[in-house]
Design a protein around this motif. Structure first.
Motif, short mmCIF file in Angstrom:
data_model
loop_
_atom_site.label_atom_id
_atom_site.label_comp_id
_atom_site.label_asym_id
_atom_site.label_seq_id
_atom_site.Cartn_x
_atom_site.Cartn_y
_atom_site.Cartn_z
N GLY A 64 -5.82 -36.23 -42.56
CA GLY A 64 -7.23 -36.61 -42.54
C GLY A 64 -8.13 -35.48 -42.05
N THR A 65 -7.70 -34.80 -41.00
CA THR A 65 -8.48 -33.69 -40.44
C THR A 65 -8.66 -32.57 -41.46
N LEU A 66 -7.58 -32.19 -42.11
CA LEU A 66 -7.65 -31.09 -43.06
C LEU A 66 -8.39 -31.49 -44.33
N GLN A 67 -8.23 -32.75 -44.77
CA GLN A 67 -8.99 -33.21 -45.91
C GLN A 67 -10.49 -33.16 -45.62
N HIS A 68 -10.86 -33.51 -44.41
CA HIS A 68 -12.27 -33.46 -44.02
C HIS A 68 -12.77 -32.02 -43.98
N ASP A 69 -11.98 -31.12 -43.38
CA ASP A 69 -12.43 -29.74 -43.21
C ASP A 69 -12.45 -28.97 -44.52
N PHE A 70 -11.49 -29.24 -45.41
CA PHE A 70 -11.37 -28.45 -46.64
C PHE A 70 -11.78 -29.20 -47.91
N GLY A 71 -12.09 -30.51 -47.78
CA GLY A 71 -12.54 -31.26 -48.94
C GLY A 71 -11.45 -31.62 -49.93
N TRP A 72 -10.21 -31.76 -49.45
CA TRP A 72 -9.11 -32.12 -50.35
C TRP A 72 -9.15 -33.61 -50.67
N ASN A 73 -8.63 -33.98 -51.87
CA ASN A 73 -8.39 -35.39 -52.19
C ASN A 73 -6.90 -35.69 -52.12
N ASP A 74 -6.51 -36.92 -52.48
CA ASP A 74 -5.10 -37.31 -52.36
C ASP A 74 -4.21 -36.52 -53.32
N ILE A 75 -4.73 -36.13 -54.47
CA ILE A 75 -3.93 -35.33 -55.40
C ILE A 75 -3.71 -33.93 -54.84
N ASP A 76 -4.74 -33.34 -54.23
CA ASP A 76 -4.57 -32.02 -53.58
C ASP A 76 -3.48 -32.09 -52.51
N TYR A 77 -3.54 -33.14 -51.68
CA TYR A 77 -2.53 -33.29 -50.64
C TYR A 77 -1.14 -33.49 -51.26
N GLY A 78 -1.07 -34.31 -52.32
CA GLY A 78 0.20 -34.49 -53.02
C GLY A 78 0.74 -33.18 -53.56
N ASN A 79 -0.15 -32.29 -54.01
CA ASN A 79 0.29 -30.99 -54.51
C ASN A 79 0.83 -30.11 -53.40
N LEU A 80 0.27 -30.24 -52.19
CA LEU A 80 0.83 -29.50 -51.04
C LEU A 80 2.24 -29.98 -50.72
N VAL A 81 2.43 -31.30 -50.75
CA VAL A 81 3.77 -31.84 -50.51
C VAL A 81 4.72 -31.39 -51.62
N PHE A 82 4.22 -31.39 -52.87
CA PHE A 82 5.03 -30.93 -54.01
C PHE A 82 5.46 -29.48 -53.81
N ALA A 83 4.54 -28.63 -53.34
CA ALA A 83 4.87 -27.22 -53.13
C ALA A 83 5.98 -27.07 -52.09
N PHE A 84 5.89 -27.84 -51.01
CA PHE A 84 6.95 -27.82 -49.99
C PHE A 84 8.28 -28.23 -50.59
N GLN A 85 8.27 -29.32 -51.36
CA GLN A 85 9.51 -29.83 -51.94
C GLN A 85 10.11 -28.87 -52.95
N ALA A 86 9.26 -28.23 -53.75
CA ALA A 86 9.77 -27.28 -54.73
C ALA A 86 10.45 -26.10 -54.04
N ALA A 87 9.82 -25.59 -52.98
CA ALA A 87 10.42 -24.49 -52.23
C ALA A 87 11.68 -24.94 -51.51
N TYR A 88 11.68 -26.17 -51.01
CA TYR A 88 12.86 -26.73 -50.34
C TYR A 88 14.02 -26.82 -51.33
N ALA A 89 13.73 -27.27 -52.56
CA ALA A 89 14.77 -27.33 -53.59
C ALA A 89 15.30 -25.94 -53.91
N MET A 90 14.39 -24.98 -54.05
CA MET A 90 14.82 -23.61 -54.32
C MET A 90 15.64 -23.06 -53.15
N GLY A 91 15.21 -23.37 -51.93
CA GLY A 91 15.95 -22.92 -50.77
C GLY A 91 17.35 -23.49 -50.73
N MET A 92 17.50 -24.73 -51.16
CA MET A 92 18.82 -25.35 -51.17
C MET A 92 19.79 -24.62 -52.11
#
Length: 448
Positions: A64-92
């Motif tokens: 909530g704090t970062l969405q307020h400060d940077f103007g992200w919506n739920d899809i933007d936040y979902g894309n951040l989670v997606f980026a983490f997961q993609a890198a996590y998969a690559m790391g595995m």
């Protein structure tokens, strides 16, 4: 039935005098930890996993704090989670094999340094792209925690204790998830959100010192007594040699583990990254108010982690086969998750919190037994690679859930679909495991 004690005292006969002297020397060598040093190693794993989950959950607490400060919506936040997961998969793909090659001690140390620096790197991000870069680095480094931890359990524990040891260190995921929403809001209020990333990330270097000082393989450790070493190696496993992925992929046991991870890991990611938002969105809580409900959720899930591991270990001690014990425990855990399908109908904060806590407990108990399958089905030299394959499958599932939840929330504003997916995932996972490995027969893996 009395639990087997690897250092139980017995009166020496004349032919056993030498052995008794050796046992006495062992006891003096390790002091109060004589015959129990493997549990010190388990504690190190617990704190490493706690640190890991603190780092990955900071973003969820600050959504909530970062969405307020940077103007992200739920899809933007979902894309951040997606980026983490993609890198996590690559790391595995790479980190599990790296740990098998470097060994547990050095491999885990390298992973800890990498992801701690990546966590601290979030503090210099000033845009969505900057956060994506930081999340990718964090995901890649954090991929090492479970391959290293499961490999360590295979090195330090006999099969009868592995599920319990895994349940204990896996409880660190809950402790990290408890501490973060309590500490991070306080840091944000007093110093700002950037210090939240710097503070949690820097903790890894304290853990690193303890790890390098205390960790060795049992056969190399001066504080592991001969009796304890014999107990650890009582399964008669041979752990020499190396294992290639090409040797693992043809086995159904590999795919049984990977299928289970693909189904259940995304649900835990969902809890970790979206439950703070759910509490704020559906129950009107502010950032500084989410700590107590999340603490309750993860305390309950801690109990589930340990109870799930204890249940299968207890069944084995009472004569059940590994196959029956692991699957019975997973089935009980899967049933405990089902009520979460109705949580969206519950209007009260604390009833909803308890239902989510029960589901999280079911996940952790199921996960403890699923992780243990890797060391049940494969020799210890291959465990980190197998966990890496499974972790990659779980991360791919996490990528899918990130996009599903982000888009569903943006379009409907409702958590109905995500909670239904969470309720059904564990029985489906157990079905896949049963179909692919009905007897949990160990895979026959030759040397590379």
């Amino acid at each position: 039935m009395r639990e087997e004690n690897p250092i139980a005292e017995r009166a020496p006969h004349s032919g056993e005098a030498g052995a008794s002297v050796a046992t006495l020397a062992d006891s003096h060598k390790a002091g109060i930890l004589a015959g129990r040093f493997r549990w010190v190693i388990c504690a190190l794993l617990f704190f490493g996993v706690t640190k890991n989950y603190m780092d990955r959950q900071v973003l969820g607490v600050l959504k909530g704090t970062l969405q307020h400060d940077f103007g992200w919506n739920d899809i933007d936040y979902g894309n951040l989670v997606f980026a983490f997961q993609a890198a996590y998969a690559m790391g595995m793909i790479f980190v599990g094999r790296l740990i098998d090659r470097l060994g547990t001690r050095i491999g885990y140390a390298v992973a800890m340094v990498f992801w701690s620096l990546a966590s601290m790197g979030h503090a210099i991000a000033n845009s969505l792209v900057g956060f994506m870069i930081a999340r990718c680095a964090l995901g890649f480094g954090e991929a090492g925690v479970f391959p290293a931890s499961i490999k360590c359990v295979a090195e330090w524990f006999p099969k009868k204790e592995r599920a319990l040891a895994t349940g204990i260190f896996n409880a660190g995921t809950n402790v990290g998830a408890i501490i973060t929403p309590i500490v991070v809001p306080w840091i944000v209020v007093h110093w700002g959100w950037r210090w939240a990333f710097l503070g949690t990330g820097s903790l890894g270097f304290g853990w690193l010192i303890l790890w390098l000082l205390l960790y060795r393989k049992p056969q190399e450790h001066s504080l592991c007594t001969d009796r304890e070493r014999e107990y650890i190696q009582s399964d008669g496993e041979i752990s020499s040699g190396k294992t290639r992925w090409s040797q693992l992929l043809p086995h159904k046991q590999t795919w049984a583990f990977a299928a289970g991870k693909f189904m259940i890991d995304p649900i835990w990611w969902f809890y970790l990254f979206w439950i703070p938002d759910y509490l704020q969105r559906e129950h009107g809580l502010h950032l500084t108010q989410i700590g107590l409900p999340i603490l309750v959720i993860y305390v309950i899930s801690d109990a589930g982690s340990i109870a799930g591991g204890w249940l299968s270990s207890a069944l084995i001690r009472r004569g059940s086969s590994v196959n029956a014990a692991r699957k019975c425990a997973m089935f009980v855990c899967a049933l405990s998750v089902l009520p979460i399908a109705t949580v969206y109908r519950i209007s009260g904060l604390w009833p909803a919190t308890l239902v989510i806590g029960l589901a999280a407990a079911g996940h952790q108990g199921f996960s403890a037994n699923l992780f243990t399958l890797a060391s049940d089905l494969f020799p210890s030299r291959a465990v980190a690679s197998v966990v890496g394959i499974g972790g990659m499958a779980g991360a791919v599932g996490g990528m899918l859930i990130a996009e599903i939840v982000g888009h569903v929330l943006q379009w409907t504003g409702s958590y109905v679909v995500p909670f239904f997916i969470a309720a059904s995932a564990y029985l489906v996972a157990l079905l896949f495991i049963q179909l692919l490995s009905p007897a949990l027969a160990p895979a026959s893996i030759g040397d590379a």
